[in-house]
Scaffold this motif. Structure first.
Motif, PDB file in Angstrom:
ATOM      1  N   PRO A 170      -5.991   1.760  -7.304  1.00 57.93           N
ATOM      2  CA  PRO A 170      -5.867   3.074  -6.659  1.00 57.93           C
ATOM      3  C   PRO A 170      -7.124   3.458  -5.886  1.00 57.93           C
ATOM      4  O   PRO A 170      -8.236   3.389  -6.409  1.00 57.93           O
ATOM      5  N   VAL A 171      -6.945   3.860  -4.651  1.00 60.76           N
ATOM      6  CA  VAL A 171      -8.046   4.383  -3.856  1.00 60.76           C
ATOM      7  C   VAL A 171      -8.206   5.883  -4.101  1.00 60.76           C
ATOM      8  O   VAL A 171      -9.309   6.416  -4.090  1.00 60.76           O
ATOM      9  N   SER A 172      -7.085   6.553  -4.320  1.00 59.80           N
ATOM     10  CA  SER A 172      -7.082   7.978  -4.633  1.00 59.80           C
ATOM     11  C   SER A 172      -5.854   8.259  -5.481  1.00 59.80           C
ATOM     12  O   SER A 172      -5.102   7.346  -5.817  1.00 59.80           O
ATOM     13  N   ASP A 173      -5.636   9.515  -5.830  1.00 60.07           N
ATOM     14  CA  ASP A 173      -4.460   9.816  -6.630  1.00 60.07           C
ATOM     15  C   ASP A 173      -3.169   9.759  -5.806  1.00 60.07           C
ATOM     16  O   ASP A 173      -2.075   9.872  -6.350  1.00 60.07           O
ATOM     17  N   ARG A 174      -3.313   9.522  -4.481  1.00 63.15           N
ATOM     18  CA  ARG A 174      -2.131   9.490  -3.616  1.00 63.15           C
ATOM     19  C   ARG A 174      -1.993   8.184  -2.824  1.00 63.15           C
ATOM     20  O   ARG A 174      -1.055   8.057  -2.042  1.00 63.15           O
ATOM     21  N   PHE A 175      -2.922   7.236  -3.034  1.00 65.99           N
ATOM     22  CA  PHE A 175      -2.903   6.017  -2.233  1.00 65.99           C
ATOM     23  C   PHE A 175      -3.387   4.857  -3.085  1.00 65.99           C
ATOM     24  O   PHE A 175      -4.470   4.933  -3.690  1.00 65.99           O
ATOM     25  N   LEU A 185       8.451  -0.279 -13.752  1.00 71.50           N
ATOM     26  CA  LEU A 185       7.683  -0.341 -14.996  1.00 71.50           C
ATOM     27  C   LEU A 185       6.549   0.685 -15.004  1.00 71.50           C
ATOM     28  O   LEU A 185       6.179   1.209 -16.053  1.00 71.50           O
ATOM     29  N   LEU A 186       5.993   0.947 -13.818  1.00 67.88           N
ATOM     30  CA  LEU A 186       4.898   1.914 -13.711  1.00 67.88           C
ATOM     31  C   LEU A 186       5.399   3.351 -13.682  1.00 67.88           C
ATOM     32  O   LEU A 186       4.595   4.286 -13.695  1.00 67.88           O
ATOM     33  N   GLY A 187       6.714   3.524 -13.610  1.00 66.60           N
ATOM     34  CA  GLY A 187       7.266   4.868 -13.538  1.00 66.60           C
ATOM     35  C   GLY A 187       7.146   5.498 -12.166  1.00 66.60           C
ATOM     36  O   GLY A 187       7.199   6.722 -12.031  1.00 66.60           O
ATOM     37  N   LEU A 188       6.994   4.665 -11.118  1.00 69.76           N
ATOM     38  CA  LEU A 188       6.870   5.177  -9.766  1.00 69.76           C
ATOM     39  C   LEU A 188       8.255   5.368  -9.143  1.00 69.76           C
ATOM     40  O   LEU A 188       9.111   4.484  -9.243  1.00 69.76           O
ATOM     41  N   LEU A 218       7.772   7.679  -2.205  1.00 69.23           N
ATOM     42  CA  LEU A 218       6.556   7.011  -1.757  1.00 69.23           C
ATOM     43  C   LEU A 218       6.808   6.299  -0.428  1.00 69.23           C
ATOM     44  O   LEU A 218       7.927   5.883  -0.136  1.00 69.23           O
ATOM     45  N   ARG A 219       5.758   6.133   0.338  1.00 64.84           N
ATOM     46  CA  ARG A 219       5.848   5.417   1.610  1.00 64.84           C
ATOM     47  C   ARG A 219       5.047   4.128   1.534  1.00 64.84           C
ATOM     48  O   ARG A 219       3.903   4.138   1.067  1.00 64.84           O
ATOM     49  N   VAL A 220       5.639   3.040   2.005  1.00 63.78           N
ATOM     50  CA  VAL A 220       4.921   1.765   2.101  1.00 63.78           C
ATOM     51  C   VAL A 220       4.182   1.764   3.430  1.00 63.78           C
ATOM     52  O   VAL A 220       4.780   1.578   4.491  1.00 63.78           O
ATOM     53  N   ARG A 221       2.873   1.972   3.375  1.00 67.80           N
ATOM     54  CA  ARG A 221       2.069   2.066   4.586  1.00 67.80           C
ATOM     55  C   ARG A 221       1.704   0.698   5.147  1.00 67.80           C
ATOM     56  O   ARG A 221       1.603   0.508   6.361  1.00 67.80           O
ATOM     57  N   TRP A 246       0.867  -1.166   0.000  1.00 69.58           N
ATOM     58  CA  TRP A 246       0.000   0.000   0.000  1.00 69.58           C
ATOM     59  C   TRP A 246       0.909   1.222   0.000  1.00 69.58           C
ATOM     60  O   TRP A 246       1.603   1.489   0.993  1.00 69.58           O
ATOM     61  N   LEU A 247       0.933   1.922  -1.133  1.00 72.33           N
ATOM     62  CA  LEU A 247       1.853   3.045  -1.326  1.00 72.33           C
ATOM     63  C   LEU A 247       1.124   4.374  -1.164  1.00 72.33           C
ATOM     64  O   LEU A 247       0.025   4.567  -1.708  1.00 72.33           O
ATOM     65  N   GLU A 248       1.765   5.278  -0.447  1.00 76.48           N
ATOM     66  CA  GLU A 248       1.209   6.615  -0.235  1.00 76.48           C
ATOM     67  C   GLU A 248       2.195   7.659  -0.741  1.00 76.48           C
ATOM     68  O   GLU A 248       3.398   7.561  -0.496  1.00 76.48           O
ATOM     69  N   ALA A 249       1.663   8.642  -1.457  1.00 80.07           N
ATOM     70  CA  ALA A 249       2.483   9.734  -2.013  1.00 80.07           C
ATOM     71  C   ALA A 249       2.023  11.064  -1.437  1.00 80.07           C
ATOM     72  O   ALA A 249       0.872  11.227  -1.010  1.00 80.07           O
ATOM     73  N   ASP A 250       2.923  12.035  -1.444  1.00 84.05           N
ATOM     74  CA  ASP A 250       2.578  13.382  -0.981  1.00 84.05           C
ATOM     75  C   ASP A 250       1.803  14.161  -2.031  1.00 84.05           C
ATOM     76  O   ASP A 250       1.032  15.063  -1.704  1.00 84.05           O
ATOM     77  N   GLY A 251       2.008  13.803  -3.298  1.00 81.98           N
ATOM     78  CA  GLY A 251       1.303  14.467  -4.388  1.00 81.98           C
ATOM     79  C   GLY A 251       0.670  13.451  -5.312  1.00 81.98           C
ATOM     80  O   GLY A 251       0.810  12.236  -5.126  1.00 81.98           O
TER      81      GLY A 251
END
Length: 389
Positions: A202-207, A235-238, A243-246, A168-173
């Motif tokens: 994706p749950v949102s554009d940041r999670f 591959l996804l360009g992440l 990013l944080r692994v929550r 589960w990845l979380e981004a600031d933007g």
């Protein structure tokens, strides 16, 4: 609650995970006049798993969903295919809201919870006795619904696993497209024996949940899953440094044509994977568990035995056995097989087949879209193996 004398009820749920929670939720909506008990050493709460499934909007699950999508992508090295899912939708359900709903149903039904491990489920044809460690009687019931994991009645002719790790990845933007789910991304390096793919929910554009999955005979090490996930994120360009692994989710689900005994004795019924709810060709389980729960609740409310119908039609179990054999023996390329299946059929038909709800005519169309010679060889080999057994 600890017990000194066995609790006497009409229905006991042995195991308190997803299958039991769905049964409790279904009973809670109908409020039948029955006494219910749950036997499990752990009271399930919180986020311990995520279910992804296809279904029609407008069910009791809608308020519980974390996200849903009207289209999903299947990606191969050759390109991206966007699957319109209407009238279905692809949905994500995390465990916490389902456990909460089951907990409320438990209260509404005045159910008794026995927080102890079940050792044996003894059926004399009239009543069922659930015992704990050292044979201590826990619950006596008219019927037992047992969802504890167990192997098939006998080994399958082909036995693989769906095994995975998800971050589960979380981004600031903004980093994800919340309007698009990736169902299968086959650009991952393929194992020597099996099929691998990534997916993104994706749950949102940041999670989002980003996961690596294999259909193969054996699990990987933790380091191997992490390396595969890092590669897929690339591959996804992440950029994983931003990013944080929550949370981390791991799982192993059987993919086997070995038979599961869904009704092992007169008053014991098995649910979930133990009751055949896991689809042998894909490892998907949730939709069949939900059907089992609805069957049980309807039967209980009508005063009938709580015995659900078969999780999948017999012809689907045969088709799954042939597909597993073709993949296991290397008769078909896994990536090409799934790509062709989606390319030559409406997405909604493929997804309903994976849920076990297609008609015979649709099944014949699906079979006609697969590679004829390899699948014929697999079907012949499966027939010979059945005769020999």
């Amino acid at each position: 609650m600890p017990v000194s004398e066995p609790v006497d009820v009409d229905l006991v749920l042995v195991g308190g995970g997803g299958a039991a929670s769905l049964v409790l939720a279904a009973l809670g909506r109908r409020r039948p006049d029955v006494r219910v008990a749950i036997v499990d050493p752990v009271h399930k709460r919180g986020q311990d798993r995520t279910w992804a499934f296809w279904g029609t909007p407008g069910t009791f699950l809608d308020p519980l969903l974390s996200a849903s999508w009207d289209e999903a992508d299947v990606v191969t090295p050759g390109g991206r295919r966007v699957l319109p899912l209407n009238p279905l939708r692809y949905a994500m359900l995390r465990s916490a809201p389902l456990y909460e709903l089951a907990g409320q149903a438990e209260k509404d039904l005045s159910a008794v919870r026995v927080t102890a491990p079940a050792s044996q489920v003894l059926d004399d044809g009239e009543r069922v006795l659930v015992t704990g460690p050292d044979g201590v009687p826990l619950v006596r019931a008219g019927w037992a619904l047992d969802s504890r994991p167990r192997p098939p009645r006998r080994p399958g002719r082909t036995s693989w696993l769906q095994h995975f790790r998800g971050w589960w990845l979380e981004a600031d933007g903004p980093a994800f497209d919340p309007g698009r789910a990736v169902l299968m991304d086959f650009r991952t390096p393929q194992p020597a024996r099996g099929v691998s793919f990534g997916y993104v929910l994706p749950v949102s554009d940041r999670f989002a949940l980003v996961e690596y999955t294999e259909f193969s005979p054996a699990v990987l090490t933790g380091d191997e899953y992490d390396a595969a996930l890092r590669g897929y994120a690339g591959l996804l360009g992440l950029d994983l440094t931003s990013l944080r692994v929550r949370e981390v989710e791991d799982g192993v689900i059987p993919m086997t044509d070995g038979p599961f005994d869904s009704h092992p004795s007169p008053r014991v019924v098995r649910l979930g994977t133990a009751g055949g709810a896991t689809r042998p060709s894909t490892g998907f389980t949730f939709s069949a568990m939900a059907r089992q729960a609805e069957d049980v609740a309807r039967a209980v409310a009508a005063g009938r035995p709580p015995v659900p119908g078969p999780a999948y039609p017999a012809r689907h179990r045969w088709m799954d056995a042939v597909q597993l054999r073709a993949l296991d023996r290397g008769l078909v390329d896994g990536v090409a097989f799934f790509d062709r299946l989606f390319a030559r059929n409406p997405a909604e038909r493929v997804l309903r087949f994976l849920d076990g709800t297609t008609t015979l005519r649709e099944d014949l169309a699906l079979m006609a879209s697969t590679p004829l010679l390899p699948m014929t060889r697999a079907a012949f080999g499966d027939a010979v193996a059945r005769v020999r057994r």
